[in-house]
Design an enzyme around this catalytic site. Structure first.
Site, PDB file in Angstrom:
ATOM      1  N   GLU A 213      25.332   8.999  12.740  1.00 30.33           N
ATOM      2  CA  GLU A 213      24.367   9.573  11.796  1.00 30.33           C
ATOM      3  C   GLU A 213      25.150  10.510  10.889  1.00 30.33           C
ATOM      4  O   GLU A 213      25.469  11.634  11.271  1.00 30.33           O
ATOM      5  CB  GLU A 213      23.257  10.311  12.560  1.00 30.33           C
ATOM      6  CG  GLU A 213      22.376   9.403  13.388  1.00 30.33           C
ATOM      7  CD  GLU A 213      21.598   8.400  12.555  1.00 30.33           C
ATOM      8  OE1 GLU A 213      21.354   8.681  11.366  1.00 30.33           O
ATOM      9  OE2 GLU A 213      21.250   7.335  13.080  1.00 30.33           O
ATOM     10  N   CYS A 275      21.707  16.653   6.175  1.00 29.97           N
ATOM     11  CA  CYS A 275      22.210  15.339   5.767  1.00 29.97           C
ATOM     12  C   CYS A 275      21.241  14.625   4.840  1.00 29.97           C
ATOM     13  O   CYS A 275      21.661  13.801   4.022  1.00 29.97           O
ATOM     14  CB  CYS A 275      22.510  14.486   6.993  1.00 29.97           C
ATOM     15  SG  CYS A 275      21.076  14.228   8.072  1.00 29.97           S
TER      16      CYS A 275
END
Length: 499
Positions: A213, A275
């Site tokens: 991720e 993110c």
């Protein structure tokens, strides 16, 4: 908590615990999920305090982004676990006479989770929920960059979970490197692409499957939202009152809502240290001045006249990251593009919400993931040019697009690629358990959240059963042309049956 000096022994004991079948039982999985739920309730104030200490997060932001999302995920897992664990029947071709088959999820074994510092509880516990629900033994390595949060996890997880099957290893780079020397059945990593490459390289030695991720530069495309829209009429069936939705009648209202959502997706998401935070904005050149003015007003509404005094925006995680962000602004051409903000307070690790218009595209601020409260606006001749701009760069974890143009919306979907794409809002896809969360290309590999987390930490095992009563004699040697013709007929029958 796991011991660095006794890592080999601890991991072998965990493997033995898994081999004995302890973690595979539905009762064990439920008890662990309930333990996590109890932890979230009983240690809520400790979590708030740790997030404030490490990141300066306001407790409401902390609840919105971490406690609330984790609690929701736990409730979903508990409600759905029986269905997730159940196998499903598989249809077989007719040539497999008197046969049945099913697909059954089974746990992978001993798995390793590396979490990140920006959402230290959410990014630790979300994958942990999936790993436990799937029946694995789990090692969690929280980030050393958020030490207060790592301590809360290390001190409390052993109290609420089975310490024989779930362990936390605290420490810095040395601990991470040592963990990677061991064989795992799965590695789940959240962090930068640079470290992700190291994780994948280490995992390759043992052919360990990896979920990465990562992140990248998530763009937000803001259309000028023209005034040609029609008002929408909504009817209340209880009293037949018609309500005009003014949001779709006045373009200014749309623009204000869009700007508010963009800014909370940048400055209100751990000060851009996320993110899936907005990285930069794409807008038409003639709309940019309006957009900037709306942003200035909205920043003042959100964070006051002096944002440094607010408690509603997080601080930069540490001095190293602060200096990295400071260096992004050092280029004279970048500094000249600042139209709002730009003040820095190194002692308090605070950077004012900053807007830039058309910084050089070759500058670091436009080639590196920003991960901070600096928001470049790149102007285009027409908004359709945003498709080419996005495609000229690495695939993002998320693309956000504010538009009412359905044709343009379809083009954004068909002509771009990203982990996810969201229209007329930002970040909320993260909290949807029914949507897979993950990247593509440089932004990551694999997915999780809800059932997708369970699947990430499971192996779907094919199980077939065949009767011994009969068989097709022409499937066995010795071969002749008659057997070939019969095989062709049998396979064609199954092929035609598919239509």
């Amino acid at each position: 908590m796991g011991s660095f000096g006794n890592m080999e022994r601890d991991l072998e004991n965990m493997r033995e615990c898994f081999r004995q079948g302890r973690t595979k039982e539905a009762t064990w999985r439920k008890s662990q999920l309930k333990g996590l739920l109890t932890l979230m309730k009983e240690k809520e104030q400790d979590i708030f305090k740790a997030l404030q200490e490490d990141l300066g997060k306001h407790y409401i932001e902390a609840f919105r982004d971490e406690i609330g999302t984790v609690t929701k995920s736990l409730n979903t897992a508990l409600e759905s676990l029986k269905g997730w664990m159940s196998g499903r029947k598989a249809k077989l071709p007719k040539i497999a006479l008197l046969s049945t088959a099913e697909i059954v999820p089974e746990p992978l074994g001993l798995v390793l989770i590396f979490s990140s510092w920006n959402f230290p509880f959410g990014l630790s516990l979300e994958p942990l929920i999936g790993a436990i629900a799937a029946g694995n033994a789990v090692v969690l390595k929280p980030s050393e960059l958020s030490p207060a949060c790592a301590s809360v996890l290390a001190n409390n997880l052993p109290r609420y979970l089975d310490r024989k099957a779930v362990k936390v290893f605290q420490g810095g780079q040395a601990v991470g490197e040592e963990l990677l020397q061991h064989k795992w059945d799965k590695i789940f990593f959240t962090g930068s692409a640079r470290v992700g490459r190291l994780i994948m390289s280490a995992a390759a030695k043992h052919l360990t499957p990896v979920t990465l991720e990562l992140g990248g530069k998530c763009p937000v495309v803001v259309d000028s939202l023209p005034s040609s829209w029609e008002a929408k009429a909504n009817f209340n069936l209880n009293n037949d009152v018609m309500v005009i939705c003014l949001f779709d009648f006045f373009p200014t209202a749309n623009q204000k809502v869009a700007v508010k959502r963009v800014l909370v997706g940048k400055f209100g998401a751990c000060a851009g240290q996320a993110c899936i935070a907005v990285d930069y904005v794409l807008a038409e050149k003639n709309f940019a001045p309006t957009l900037v003015e709306l942003m200035k007003v909205t920043i003042k509404e959100m964070f006051g006249e002096n944002p440094k005094e607010t408690s509603s925006i997080s601080r930069i995680i540490n001095k190293g990251h602060f200096l990295r962000l400071k260096n992004l602004l050092k280029d004279p051409k970048v500094e000249a593009s600042i139209v709002h903000g730009g003040s820095l307070d190194e002692d308090n690790l605070f950077i004012e919400p900053t807007i830039l218009v058309d910084p050089p595209l070759e500058a670091a601020i436009m080639t590196e993931e920003i991960f901070g409260p600096l928001l470049p606006i790149i102007t285009l001749e027409k908004i359709e040019d945003s498709v080419q701009f996005i495609n000229s760069r690495s695939k993002a974890l998320a693309i956000y697009c504010f538009t009412k143009n359905k044709s343009f919306e379809r083009r954004m979907v068909s002509d771009t690629s990203s982990g996810s794409i969201l229209f007329n809002d930002v970040i909320i896809q993260y909290i949807a358990d029914t949507l897979p969360f993950g990247g593509v290309g440089e932004s990551g590999t694999g997915r999780y959240h809800g059932k997708f987390s369970f699947d990430t930490f499971s192996h779907e095992r094919a199980i077939g059963r065949r009767s011994l009563l009969t068989d097709f004699w022409f499937r066995f040697p010795p071969w002749n042309i008659h057997k070939l013709l019969l095989l062709e007929s049998a396979y064609n029958l199954d092929y035609l049956d598919c239509f």
